[in-house]
Scaffold this active site. Structure first.
Site, PDB file in Angstrom:
ATOM      1  N   SER A   1       2.335   1.417   5.138  1.00  0.00           N
ATOM      2  CA  SER A   1       1.927   1.324   5.542  1.00  0.00           C
ATOM      3  C   SER A   1       2.874   0.798   7.049  1.00  0.00           C
ATOM      4  O   SER A   1       2.692   0.091   7.233  1.00  0.00           O
ATOM      5  CB  SER A   1       0.585   0.330   6.028  1.00  0.00           C
TER       6      SER A   1
ATOM      7  N   HIS B   1       2.364   6.020   4.666  1.00  0.00           N
ATOM      8  CA  HIS B   1       0.932   5.866   4.954  1.00  0.00           C
ATOM      9  C   HIS B   1       1.086   5.762   6.735  1.00  0.00           C
ATOM     10  O   HIS B   1       1.001   3.844   7.123  1.00  0.00           O
ATOM     11  CB  HIS B   1      -0.030   4.308   4.704  1.00  0.00           C
TER      12      HIS B   1
ATOM     13  N   ASP C   1      -1.355   5.059   9.642  1.00  0.00           N
ATOM     14  CA  ASP C   1      -2.408   4.104  10.448  1.00  0.00           C
ATOM     15  C   ASP C   1      -3.335   4.952  11.745  1.00  0.00           C
ATOM     16  O   ASP C   1      -2.830   4.599  12.441  1.00  0.00           O
ATOM     17  CB  ASP C   1      -3.260   2.787  10.268  1.00  0.00           C
TER      18      ASP C   1
ATOM     19  N   MET D   1      -5.683   4.857  14.415  1.00  0.00           N
ATOM     20  CA  MET D   1      -7.441   3.958  15.096  1.00  0.00           C
ATOM     21  C   MET D   1      -7.364   4.505  16.373  1.00  0.00           C
ATOM     22  O   MET D   1      -7.236   4.537  17.424  1.00  0.00           O
ATOM     23  CB  MET D   1      -6.858   2.395  15.049  1.00  0.00           C
TER      24      MET D   1
ATOM     25  N   HIS E   1      -4.665   8.116   7.674  1.00  0.00           N
ATOM     26  CA  HIS E   1      -5.250   7.387   7.935  1.00  0.00           C
ATOM     27  C   HIS E   1      -6.498   7.472   8.638  1.00  0.00           C
ATOM     28  O   HIS E   1      -5.861   6.711   9.624  1.00  0.00           O
ATOM     29  CB  HIS E   1      -5.489   6.051   6.939  1.00  0.00           C
TER      30      HIS E   1
ATOM     31  N   MET F   1      -9.235   6.538  10.642  1.00  0.00           N
ATOM     32  CA  MET F   1     -10.133   5.577  11.192  1.00  0.00           C
ATOM     33  C   MET F   1     -10.346   6.379  12.576  1.00  0.00           C
ATOM     34  O   MET F   1     -10.442   5.207  13.909  1.00  0.00           O
ATOM     35  CB  MET F   1      -9.559   4.389  11.235  1.00  0.00           C
TER      36      MET F   1
ATOM     37  N   MET G   1     -11.178   1.009   0.402  1.00  0.00           N
ATOM     38  CA  MET G   1     -10.914  -0.030   1.665  1.00  0.00           C
ATOM     39  C   MET G   1     -11.313  -1.429   0.749  1.00  0.00           C
ATOM     40  O   MET G   1     -12.217  -1.670   0.917  1.00  0.00           O
ATOM     41  CB  MET G   1     -11.370  -0.040   2.384  1.00  0.00           C
TER      42      MET G   1
ATOM     43  N   ASP H   1      -6.278   0.066  -0.463  1.00  0.00           N
ATOM     44  CA  ASP H   1      -5.618   0.114   1.009  1.00  0.00           C
ATOM     45  C   ASP H   1      -6.560  -1.491   2.256  1.00  0.00           C
ATOM     46  O   ASP H   1      -7.171  -1.352   1.781  1.00  0.00           O
ATOM     47  CB  ASP H   1      -5.839   1.153   2.253  1.00  0.00           C
TER      48      ASP H   1
HETATM   49  C1  DX5 Z   1      -6.553  -1.328   7.378  1.00  0.00           C
HETATM   50  C2  DX5 Z   1      -5.228  -0.046   7.487  1.00  0.00           C
HETATM   51  C3  DX5 Z   1      -3.576  -0.709   6.600  1.00  0.00           C
HETATM   52  C4  DX5 Z   1      -3.038  -1.579   6.560  1.00  0.00           C
HETATM   53  C5  DX5 Z   1      -2.817  -2.343   5.289  1.00  0.00           C
HETATM   54  O1  DX5 Z   1      -7.293  -0.843   8.919  1.00  0.00           O
HETATM   55  O2  DX5 Z   1      -5.759   0.666   7.105  1.00  0.00           O
HETATM   56  O3  DX5 Z   1      -3.442   0.546   6.182  1.00  0.00           O
HETATM   57  O4  DX5 Z   1      -1.904  -1.602   7.787  1.00  0.00           O
HETATM   58  O5  DX5 Z   1      -2.242  -3.467   5.080  1.00  0.00           O
HETATM   59  P1  DX5 Z   1      -1.997  -4.317   5.058  1.00  0.00           P
HETATM   60  O6  DX5 Z   1      -1.349  -4.385   3.868  1.00  0.00           O
HETATM   61  O7  DX5 Z   1      -0.746  -5.800   5.495  1.00  0.00           O
HETATM   62  O8  DX5 Z   1      -3.041  -5.272   4.702  1.00  0.00           O
HETATM   63 ZN    ZN Z   2      -5.037   2.340   6.169  1.00  0.00          ZN
END
Ligand code: DX5
Ligand code: ZN
Length: 218
Positions: free
Chosen positions: A7, A32, A34, A36, A65, A67, A138, A176
């Site tokens: 990620s 990956h 993320d 948000m 991903h 969010m 998750m 994840d």
């Molecule tokens: C959290 C994200 C993850 C995050 C994972 O909301 O969806 O993808 O970046 O990070 P680690 O592996 O550090 O938990």
């Molecule tokens: Zn993620």
């Protein structure tokens, strides 16, 4: 075959291109990303310009991903910007609108994923199993990297794998949050085959060794 999807949330954004090249050379399978929106989760990360730049600079499979609230609004745009797979949260809108988002993603020729938060039961994937290529479970509350893996999610990962075996046997099962060389084997034993890892890859100086230990730790 287990896929490792680092990620970029845990990467150094000042040198994102070099970070991505390094983990590609180090044996990462997917990237990956993320996204948000500050509403669905209490944090804001990256969006279209970053994905567009990533798409230009790497051939890696981009696992995006989302969010974000009401992902139907932006699903097609994320495909057009360069995502290979777009993950939407089942909690982010009505069942009808989530199905419409998945149809829009498939309509763009991209892969689809649905994601469930820690307090969402495995059965919440059932309305979508006919139209997804991947289910993401998750193992932290979404919003931040670097949190501890929630071991109480392991039975749910197992249950999702059972449901997929029954209703969508070809579907990938991704995990994840807090995945590292210690928790990865638990996820794989429970039935996961795609592992997202942020801190456990980008937080280490030797990324190749980090990816190897997540992939191969018995
Ligand atoms: C959290 C994200 C993850 C995050 C994972 O909301 O969806 O993808 O970046 O990070 P680690 O592996 O550090 O938990
Ligand atoms: Zn993620």
């Amino acid at each position: 075959m287990i896929k490792i999807a680092p990620s970029i949330l845990a990467s150094d954004f000042c040198k994102l291109g070099a970070e991505v090249s390094e983990i590609a050379a180090a044996g990462a399978d997917w990237l990956h990303v993320d996204v948000m929106d500050g509403l669905f989760v209490p944090n804001i990360s990256v969006g279209f310009p970053v994905i567009k730049s990533l798409r230009k600079s790497t051939g890696m499979f981009l696992d995006v991903h989302l969010m974000i609230e009401k992902p139907l609004r932006y699903a097609e745009s994320f495909c057009q910007t360069g995502a290979d797979l777009v993950n939407v949260h089942v909690e982010a809108d009505t069942e009808e609108n989530i199905r419409a988002a998945l149809a829009a993603i498939r309509g763009q020729g991209k892969k689809t994923g649905v994601t469930i938060k820690p307090h969402t039961p495995a059965e919440a994937i059932l309305p979508f199993v006919d139209c997804v290529d991947l289910v993401l479970v998750m193992t932290v509350e979404p919003g931040f990297g670097g949190q501890s893996f929630m071991e109480d999610q392991l039975p749910k990962i197992k249950r999702v794998r059972e449901l997929l075996s029954q209703y969508a046997p070809g579907c990938d099962l991704e995990v994840d949050g807090g995945v590292d060389e210690h928790t990865a084997p638990l996820c794989v034993q429970a039935g996961a085959n795609v592992l997202v890892a942020g801190s456990a890859v980008f937080g280490k100086a030797d990324r190749a060794a980090a990816i190897r230990s997540i992939r191969h730790n018995p």
